[in-house]
Design a protein around this motif. Structure first.
Motif, PDB file in Angstrom:
ATOM      1  N   GLU A 276       0.794  -1.233   0.000  1.00 39.15           N
ATOM      2  CA  GLU A 276       0.000   0.000   0.000  1.00 39.15           C
ATOM      3  C   GLU A 276       0.823   1.278   0.000  1.00 39.15           C
ATOM      4  N   ILE A 277       2.095   1.208   0.438  1.00 40.99           N
ATOM      5  CA  ILE A 277       2.931   2.411   0.577  1.00 40.99           C
ATOM      6  C   ILE A 277       4.218   2.216  -0.213  1.00 40.99           C
ATOM      7  N   SER A 278       4.469   3.102  -1.151  1.00 39.49           N
ATOM      8  CA  SER A 278       5.709   3.015  -1.921  1.00 39.49           C
ATOM      9  C   SER A 278       6.902   3.303  -1.018  1.00 39.49           C
ATOM     10  N   LEU A 279       8.004   2.642  -1.284  1.00 41.61           N
ATOM     11  CA  LEU A 279       9.273   2.811  -0.568  1.00 41.61           C
ATOM     12  C   LEU A 279       9.246   2.263   0.856  1.00 41.61           C
ATOM     13  N   TYR A 280       8.160   1.584   1.251  1.00 36.58           N
ATOM     14  CA  TYR A 280       8.116   1.109   2.634  1.00 36.58           C
ATOM     15  C   TYR A 280       9.202   0.075   2.894  1.00 36.58           C
ATOM     16  N   ARG A 281       9.542  -0.732   1.910  1.00 32.35           N
ATOM     17  CA  ARG A 281      10.551  -1.763   2.105  1.00 32.35           C
ATOM     18  C   ARG A 281      11.934  -1.157   2.401  1.00 32.35           C
ATOM     19  N   GLU A 282      12.168   0.079   1.929  1.00 37.15           N
ATOM     20  CA  GLU A 282      13.490   0.703   2.081  1.00 37.15           C
ATOM     21  C   GLU A 282      13.831   1.017   3.536  1.00 37.15           C
ATOM     22  N   ARG A 283      12.859   1.078   4.408  1.00 35.79           N
ATOM     23  CA  ARG A 283      13.154   1.362   5.821  1.00 35.79           C
ATOM     24  C   ARG A 283      13.906   0.209   6.478  1.00 35.79           C
ATOM     25  N   HIS A 284      13.958  -0.950   5.842  1.00 39.17           N
ATOM     26  CA  HIS A 284      14.656  -2.103   6.409  1.00 39.17           C
ATOM     27  C   HIS A 284      16.126  -2.156   6.011  1.00 39.17           C
ATOM     28  N   CYS A 285      16.628  -1.073   5.385  1.00 37.66           N
ATOM     29  CA  CYS A 285      18.046  -1.055   5.015  1.00 37.66           C
ATOM     30  C   CYS A 285      18.923  -0.667   6.202  1.00 37.66           C
ATOM     31  N   VAL A 286      18.326  -0.306   7.332  1.00 31.52           N
ATOM     32  CA  VAL A 286      19.072  -0.037   8.565  1.00 31.52           C
ATOM     33  C   VAL A 286      18.444  -0.845   9.697  1.00 31.52           C
ATOM     34  N   LYS A 287      19.191  -1.017  10.773  1.00 37.21           N
ATOM     35  CA  LYS A 287      18.644  -1.741  11.915  1.00 37.21           C
ATOM     36  C   LYS A 287      17.478  -0.972  12.536  1.00 37.21           C
ATOM     37  N   PRO A 288      16.455  -1.668  12.992  1.00 33.98           N
ATOM     38  CA  PRO A 288      15.365  -0.992  13.713  1.00 33.98           C
ATOM     39  C   PRO A 288      15.853  -0.509  15.069  1.00 33.98           C
ATOM     40  N   GLY A 289      15.110   0.397  15.695  1.00 33.33           N
ATOM     41  CA  GLY A 289      15.555   0.975  16.955  1.00 33.33           C
ATOM     42  C   GLY A 289      14.472   1.040  18.012  1.00 33.33           C
ATOM     43  N   ILE A 290      14.907   1.264  19.253  1.00 36.50           N
ATOM     44  CA  ILE A 290      13.965   1.486  20.349  1.00 36.50           C
ATOM     45  C   ILE A 290      13.280   2.836  20.184  1.00 36.50           C
ATOM     46  N   THR A 291      14.075   3.828  19.802  1.00 39.51           N
ATOM     47  CA  THR A 291      13.533   5.156  19.525  1.00 39.51           C
ATOM     48  C   THR A 291      13.996   5.574  18.146  1.00 39.51           C
ATOM     49  N   GLY A 292      13.401   6.618  17.608  1.00 39.30           N
ATOM     50  CA  GLY A 292      13.780   7.041  16.268  1.00 39.30           C
ATOM     51  C   GLY A 292      13.266   8.424  15.942  1.00 39.30           C
ATOM     52  N   TRP A 293      13.660   8.924  14.775  1.00 33.84           N
ATOM     53  CA  TRP A 293      13.258  10.261  14.337  1.00 33.84           C
ATOM     54  C   TRP A 293      11.739  10.358  14.217  1.00 33.84           C
ATOM     55  N   ALA A 294      11.099   9.316  13.706  1.00 33.10           N
ATOM     56  CA  ALA A 294       9.640   9.335  13.576  1.00 33.10           C
ATOM     57  C   ALA A 294       8.967   9.364  14.940  1.00 33.10           C
TER      58      ALA A 294
END
Length: 465
Positions: A397-415
């Protein structure tokens, strides 16, 4: 905007922060002078390196506390009552932190009486400075003179944003409608000849032009824009504006070639990746030591207030799309998804236990993820990991959503520090825009900034889960 280690910072915020830093240092020196005079000792500016190191600790700690509690966040800049509360909290935090430092390092030549007087003087001076800014800091005096080219819905949105976001430092002087354009801005100006735009810009002393139309629009006066550019006027398209001024990547305007050729999306150098891992370990171990009593108390409360395990393991999608088990304190009833279909978490979710609601609101339920960070499957800062079921849905449903997995996920983040809590496809899309900004402009400086500002989200949980 001022770019510091790839991250864009508002010149208004940066100026306020630097002036506050200088004010606190001045107050420390003045407090020491007054204290020496009170007991009849002679004070000299040449007190040695140790004395100046001790004095510099106060403005550094104070500035970090101000930043951490959100004293430069949009709501604090727009509402003086909000700022006053956060100023008080920051000075209390600074006092407690420096008192602990002086207890551990008693050899530092900074008397507690001088520290207390410094904080009181700092409170008065910073309160007065920001009060004057609230009263007299008009955008027509301190803001960059901006012209918006195009008068559609995007222009209307930009104009409304600049009007309410004083920290952006934008003074919208005029909105120019393109020929035969349907205007969404009632006050838009129509030039008899759009190709004379450069003369109009010079006459109005414009410093920046934001193009609110599509870059391929044949009505754009390209020669006039080139003349403006060569004369020193800054020109931004709407994608650059959203990134540099609002801190997110507008995926409505993103094309694949922009990602390929843009300055960013480098993932950090080898040294930066090593530095990020060291930062993860240091911050996680420090947080683990500080919060260990809270963790133990939370474990006991979860166990005695509801049936079921203390911890909850849930599969999430991590780096390069690889699944891993996320560790949290259990905040929901056992078998909360008895029907077998994953559900978005909701505000006031009925599946949440009594103690679970408190743990989620205060983010204490996230503390066991420190183990995920220490094990290396997560970073302390990064996009929040999502469940595979929702990832499959969101990728479609969202373009470019897969690209967020190019870095490790975090406990906190910019979003997490920029966007309030939400649980829908629309919210996931907005958070992705902030995640893409983080991925594009990553640096250790940005990680440290996010870690500090996470304090605001915890203490003032307007966006808490």
């Amino acid at each position: 905007m001022v770019r510091i280690f790839r991250h864009y910072v508002s010149p208004v915020k940066l100026t306020l922060a630097l002036v506050d830093l200088f004010l606190i240092l001045t107050c420390v020196v003045l407090a020491e002078y007054l204290r020496y005079a009170a007991i009849g000792l002679e004070w000299s500016v040449a007190l040695g390196y140790e004395a100046w190191f001790a004095k510099l600790l106060v403005p550094v700690a104070g500035s970090c506390a101000l930043l951490g509690v959100g004293a430069y966040h949009a709501d604090a800049i727009q509402d003086f009552r909000v700022f006053s509360l956060r100023l008080a909290v920051s000075l209390v935090v600074t006092g407690l932190f420096l008192s602990a430092v002086l207890y551990i390092l008693p050899m530092l030549p900074l008397w507690r009486s001088i520290l207390l007087l410094s904080l009181l003087l700092s409170a008065f001076s910073i309160f007065a400075l920001h009060g004057l800014f609230q009263l007299f800091g008009r955008m027509d005096l301190i803001g960059q003179r901006v012209l918006i080219l195009g008068a559609g819905e995007v222009a209307n949105e930009l104009q409304q944003y600049a009007a309410r976001a004083r920290e952006s430092g934008l003074n919208i002087v005029d909105v120019i409608a393109l020929p035969e354009e349907e205007s969404a801005v009632t006050s838009a100006t129509s030039l008899d000849d759009i190709n004379t735009l450069d003369s109009y810009v010079r006459a109005r002393e414009i410093e920046m032009i934001i193009i609110a139309a599509d870059e391929s629009d044949q009505r754009l006066p390209l020669e006039a824009l080139i003349a403006c550019k060569l004369s020193g006027v800054e020109i931004k398209d709407k994608l650059s504006f959203y990134e540099q001024v609002r801190g997110y990547v507008d995926i409505r305007s993103v094309r694949s070639e922009w990602i390929i050729f843009s300055d960013g999306f480098k993932g950090g150098t080898g040294i930066e990746r090593l530095g990020k891992r060291l930062l993860d370990v240091i911050v996680s171990l420090t947080l683990l030591v500080i919060t260990l009593p809270i963790i133990l108390l939370a474990a006991v409360l979860v166990k005695v207030t509801s049936k079921g395990p203390i911890f909850y393991r849930q599969q999430r999608v991590g780096l390069n799309g690889e699944p891993f088990d996320l560790l949290k304190f259990r905040s929901m009833k056992v078998n909360a998804e008895a029907e077998g279909t994953p559900q978005w978490a909701q505000k006031n979710d009925p599946r949440v236990t009594l103690i679970g609601g408190f743990l989620r609101k205060t983010r204490i339920d996230e503390l066991p993820q420190i183990i995920n960070v220490l094990s290396g499957v997560m970073s302390f800062v990064g996009p929040r990991p999502e469940r595979p079921f929702f990832v499959d849905q969101l990728v479609d449903e969202i373009s470019l959503y897969r690209e967020r997995h190019c870095v490790k996920p975090g406990i906190t983040g910019w979003a997490q520090i920029q966007y309030p809590y939400g649980a829908s496809v629309a919210d996931a899309k907005r958070k992705l825009e902030y995640d893409l900004y983080y991925i594009k402009n990553y640096s250790l400086f940005l990680d440290l900034l996010i870690i500090l500002q996470t304090v605001r989200v915890v203490i003032f949980p307007s966006g808490a889960r």
